[in-house]
Design a protein around this motif. Structure first.
Motif, PDB file in Angstrom:
ATOM      1  N   ASP A 121       0.890  -1.244   0.160  1.00  0.00           N
ATOM      2  CA  ASP A 121       0.053  -0.035  -0.063  1.00  0.00           C
ATOM      3  C   ASP A 121       0.912   1.052   0.046  1.00  0.00           C
ATOM      4  OD1 ASP A 121       0.974   0.399   2.705  1.00  0.00           O
ATOM      5  OD2 ASP A 121      -0.892  -0.176   3.456  1.00  0.00           O
ATOM      6  N   ASN A 122       0.192   2.276  -0.161  1.00  0.00           N
ATOM      7  CA  ASN A 122       0.989   3.768  -0.169  1.00  0.00           C
ATOM      8  C   ASN A 122       1.987   4.069   1.066  1.00  0.00           C
ATOM      9  OD1 ASN A 122       0.011   4.193  -2.808  1.00  0.00           O
ATOM     10  ND2 ASN A 122      -1.458   5.702  -2.194  1.00  0.00           N
ATOM     11  N   GLU A 123       1.512   3.555   2.297  1.00  0.00           N
ATOM     12  CA  GLU A 123       2.219   3.888   3.372  1.00  0.00           C
ATOM     13  C   GLU A 123       3.463   2.789   3.420  1.00  0.00           C
ATOM     14  OE1 GLU A 123      -0.604   3.156   6.244  1.00  0.00           O
ATOM     15  OE2 GLU A 123      -1.765   5.033   5.818  1.00  0.00           O
ATOM     16  N   GLN A 124       3.404   1.760   2.934  1.00  0.00           N
ATOM     17  CA  GLN A 124       4.541   0.726   3.008  1.00  0.00           C
ATOM     18  C   GLN A 124       5.742   1.329   1.798  1.00  0.00           C
ATOM     19  OE1 GLN A 124       2.397  -2.874   2.155  1.00  0.00           O
ATOM     20  NE2 GLN A 124       2.733  -3.336   4.285  1.00  0.00           N
ATOM     21  N   ILE A 125       5.079   1.686   0.613  1.00  0.00           N
ATOM     22  CA  ILE A 125       6.063   2.332  -0.201  1.00  0.00           C
ATOM     23  C   ILE A 125       6.608   3.444   0.166  1.00  0.00           C
ATOM     24  CG2 ILE A 125       6.147   3.263  -2.589  1.00  0.00           C
ATOM     25  CD1 ILE A 125       3.918   1.344  -3.207  1.00  0.00           C
ATOM     26  N   THR A 126       5.822   4.479   0.871  1.00  0.00           N
ATOM     27  CA  THR A 126       6.368   5.643   1.305  1.00  0.00           C
ATOM     28  C   THR A 126       7.508   5.377   2.457  1.00  0.00           C
ATOM     29  OG1 THR A 126       4.434   6.970   0.853  1.00  0.00           O
ATOM     30  CG2 THR A 126       6.126   7.951   2.330  1.00  0.00           C
ATOM     31  N   SER A 127       7.509   4.334   3.405  1.00  0.00           N
ATOM     32  CA  SER A 127       8.248   4.124   4.296  1.00  0.00           C
ATOM     33  C   SER A 127       9.410   3.376   3.609  1.00  0.00           C
ATOM     34  CB  SER A 127       7.576   3.034   5.421  1.00  0.00           C
ATOM     35  OG  SER A 127       6.552   3.576   6.081  1.00  0.00           O
ATOM     36  N   GLY A 128       9.249   2.581   2.641  1.00  0.00           N
ATOM     37  CA  GLY A 128      10.382   1.995   2.203  1.00  0.00           C
ATOM     38  C   GLY A 128      11.474   2.921   1.435  1.00  0.00           C
ATOM     39  N   LEU A 129      10.714   3.765   0.703  1.00  0.00           N
ATOM     40  CA  LEU A 129      11.585   4.967  -0.160  1.00  0.00           C
ATOM     41  C   LEU A 129      12.044   5.764   1.018  1.00  0.00           C
ATOM     42  CD1 LEU A 129       8.993   5.610  -3.028  1.00  0.00           C
ATOM     43  CD2 LEU A 129      11.199   4.312  -3.108  1.00  0.00           C
ATOM     44  N   THR A 130      11.597   6.304   2.004  1.00  0.00           N
ATOM     45  CA  THR A 130      12.058   6.935   3.278  1.00  0.00           C
ATOM     46  C   THR A 130      13.382   6.272   3.592  1.00  0.00           C
ATOM     47  OG1 THR A 130      10.040   8.042   3.494  1.00  0.00           O
ATOM     48  CG2 THR A 130      11.777   8.177   5.139  1.00  0.00           C
ATOM     49  N   ILE A 131      13.265   4.911   4.129  1.00  0.00           N
ATOM     50  CA  ILE A 131      14.588   4.274   4.418  1.00  0.00           C
ATOM     51  C   ILE A 131      15.443   4.268   3.591  1.00  0.00           C
ATOM     52  CG2 ILE A 131      15.305   1.929   5.341  1.00  0.00           C
ATOM     53  CD1 ILE A 131      12.320   1.779   6.605  1.00  0.00           C
ATOM     54  N   GLY A 132      15.313   3.894   2.378  1.00  0.00           N
ATOM     55  CA  GLY A 132      16.112   3.714   1.206  1.00  0.00           C
ATOM     56  C   GLY A 132      17.036   5.029   0.932  1.00  0.00           C
ATOM     57  N   ALA A 133      16.095   6.136   0.849  1.00  0.00           N
ATOM     58  CA  ALA A 133      17.063   7.515   0.897  1.00  0.00           C
ATOM     59  C   ALA A 133      17.588   7.867   2.183  1.00  0.00           C
ATOM     60  CB  ALA A 133      15.600   8.457   0.557  1.00  0.00           C
ATOM     61  N   LEU A 134      17.075   7.443   3.134  1.00  0.00           N
ATOM     62  CA  LEU A 134      18.021   7.924   4.369  1.00  0.00           C
ATOM     63  C   LEU A 134      19.259   6.802   4.321  1.00  0.00           C
ATOM     64  CD1 LEU A 134      18.347   9.002   7.152  1.00  0.00           C
ATOM     65  CD2 LEU A 134      17.250   7.062   7.972  1.00  0.00           C
ATOM     66  N   PHE A 135      19.109   5.673   3.892  1.00  0.00           N
ATOM     67  CA  PHE A 135      20.400   4.805   3.892  1.00  0.00           C
ATOM     68  C   PHE A 135      21.383   5.615   2.598  1.00  0.00           C
ATOM     69  CE2 PHE A 135      22.610   1.278   1.848  1.00  0.00           C
ATOM     70  CZ  PHE A 135      23.443   0.829   2.994  1.00  0.00           C
ATOM     71  N   LEU A 136      20.859   5.645   1.669  1.00  0.00           N
ATOM     72  CA  LEU A 136      21.952   6.201   0.283  1.00  0.00           C
ATOM     73  C   LEU A 136      22.457   7.494   0.846  1.00  0.00           C
ATOM     74  CD1 LEU A 136      19.790   5.087  -2.637  1.00  0.00           C
ATOM     75  CD2 LEU A 136      21.844   4.163  -1.666  1.00  0.00           C
ATOM     76  N   SER A 137      21.625   8.567   1.552  1.00  0.00           N
ATOM     77  CA  SER A 137      22.359   9.864   1.879  1.00  0.00           C
ATOM     78  C   SER A 137      23.212   9.665   2.614  1.00  0.00           C
ATOM     79  CB  SER A 137      20.906  10.699   2.138  1.00  0.00           C
ATOM     80  OG  SER A 137      20.447  10.373   3.394  1.00  0.00           O
ATOM     81  N   GLU A 138      23.008   8.645   3.845  1.00  0.00           N
ATOM     82  CA  GLU A 138      24.114   8.598   4.939  1.00  0.00           C
ATOM     83  C   GLU A 138      25.412   7.945   4.242  1.00  0.00           C
ATOM     84  OE1 GLU A 138      26.151   8.143   8.152  1.00  0.00           O
ATOM     85  OE2 GLU A 138      24.440   9.361   8.211  1.00  0.00           O
ATOM     86  N   ILE A 139      25.299   6.783   3.527  1.00  0.00           N
ATOM     87  CA  ILE A 139      26.497   6.641   2.732  1.00  0.00           C
ATOM     88  C   ILE A 139      27.120   7.514   1.823  1.00  0.00           C
ATOM     89  CG2 ILE A 139      27.212   4.618   1.135  1.00  0.00           C
ATOM     90  CD1 ILE A 139      26.392   3.493   3.700  1.00  0.00           C
ATOM     91  N   TRP A 140      26.290   8.168   1.267  1.00  0.00           N
ATOM     92  CA  TRP A 140      26.956   9.149   0.276  1.00  0.00           C
ATOM     93  C   TRP A 140      27.553  10.313   1.095  1.00  0.00           C
ATOM     94  CZ3 TRP A 140      27.509   9.978  -4.839  1.00  0.00           C
ATOM     95  CH2 TRP A 140      27.585  11.232  -5.187  1.00  0.00           C
ATOM     96  N   ASN A 141      26.738  10.784   2.175  1.00  0.00           N
ATOM     97  CA  ASN A 141      27.497  11.796   3.143  1.00  0.00           C
ATOM     98  C   ASN A 141      28.676  11.319   3.688  1.00  0.00           C
ATOM     99  OD1 ASN A 141      25.807  14.207   2.402  1.00  0.00           O
ATOM    100  ND2 ASN A 141      24.274  13.263   3.711  1.00  0.00           N
ATOM    101  N   HIS A 142      28.785  10.247   4.231  1.00  0.00           N
ATOM    102  CA  HIS A 142      29.905   9.683   4.938  1.00  0.00           C
ATOM    103  C   HIS A 142      31.044   9.524   3.872  1.00  0.00           C
ATOM    104  CE1 HIS A 142      31.773   8.056   8.482  1.00  0.00           C
ATOM    105  NE2 HIS A 142      32.134   7.124   7.784  1.00  0.00           N
ATOM    106  N   TRP A 143      30.795   9.181   2.638  1.00  0.00           N
ATOM    107  CA  TRP A 143      31.727   9.011   1.795  1.00  0.00           C
ATOM    108  C   TRP A 143      32.513  10.071   1.312  1.00  0.00           C
ATOM    109  CZ3 TRP A 143      34.893   5.191   0.577  1.00  0.00           C
ATOM    110  CH2 TRP A 143      35.577   5.076  -0.855  1.00  0.00           C
ATOM    111  N   LYS A 144      31.523  11.104   1.054  1.00  0.00           N
ATOM    112  CA  LYS A 144      32.203  12.474   0.392  1.00  0.00           C
ATOM    113  C   LYS A 144      32.884  13.163   1.754  1.00  0.00           C
ATOM    114  CE  LYS A 144      31.267  13.398  -3.385  1.00  0.00           C
ATOM    115  NZ  LYS A 144      32.002  13.431  -4.327  1.00  0.00           N
ATOM    116  N   ASN A 145      32.542  13.107   2.707  1.00  0.00           N
ATOM    117  CA  ASN A 145      33.083  14.062   3.928  1.00  0.00           C
ATOM    118  C   ASN A 145      34.218  13.186   4.500  1.00  0.00           C
ATOM    119  OD1 ASN A 145      31.409  16.207   3.437  1.00  0.00           O
ATOM    120  ND2 ASN A 145      29.871  15.238   4.901  1.00  0.00           N
TER     121      ASN A 145
END
Length: 88
Positions: free
Chosen positions: A38-62
């Motif tokens: 459902d939409n809530e599960q998709i939103t939660s999954g995308l949010t977790i994925g975006a959080l994970f990717l942004s953490e990896i990206w920021n940690h690597w770049k800094n």
């Protein structure tokens, strides 16, 4: 590693993502639920994925993990110190 990343052609990945989104959207318009989420599960999954990717990206770049990045940091630090001493 950098050469390998540059050689990856992402046109096929973009095409697959476009096809999945298009098919899912067309199914929703026609009244079918093609993905079992459902939409809530998709939103939660995308949010977790975006959080994970942004953490990896920021940690690597800094942070300098590779030897060449560490050398570049030392050169930059020396250059800044030399500029400060010239203007005193």
């Amino acid at each position: 590693m950098k050469e390998k990343l540059q050689s990856i052609d992402n046109k096929w990945l973009r095409l697959v993502v476009l096809a999945v989104v298009f098919i899912n959207t067309a199914g929703m318009v026609l009244g079918y639920q093609l993905l079992p989420f459902d939409n809530e599960q998709i939103t939660s999954g995308l949010t977790i994925g975006a959080l994970f990717l942004s953490e990896i990206w920021n940690h690597w770049k800094n942070n300098s993990y590779t030897e060449s990045a560490q050398i570049a940091d030392r050169i930059l630090k020396d250059d800044k110190e030399n500029k400060k001493s010239r203007f005193k």
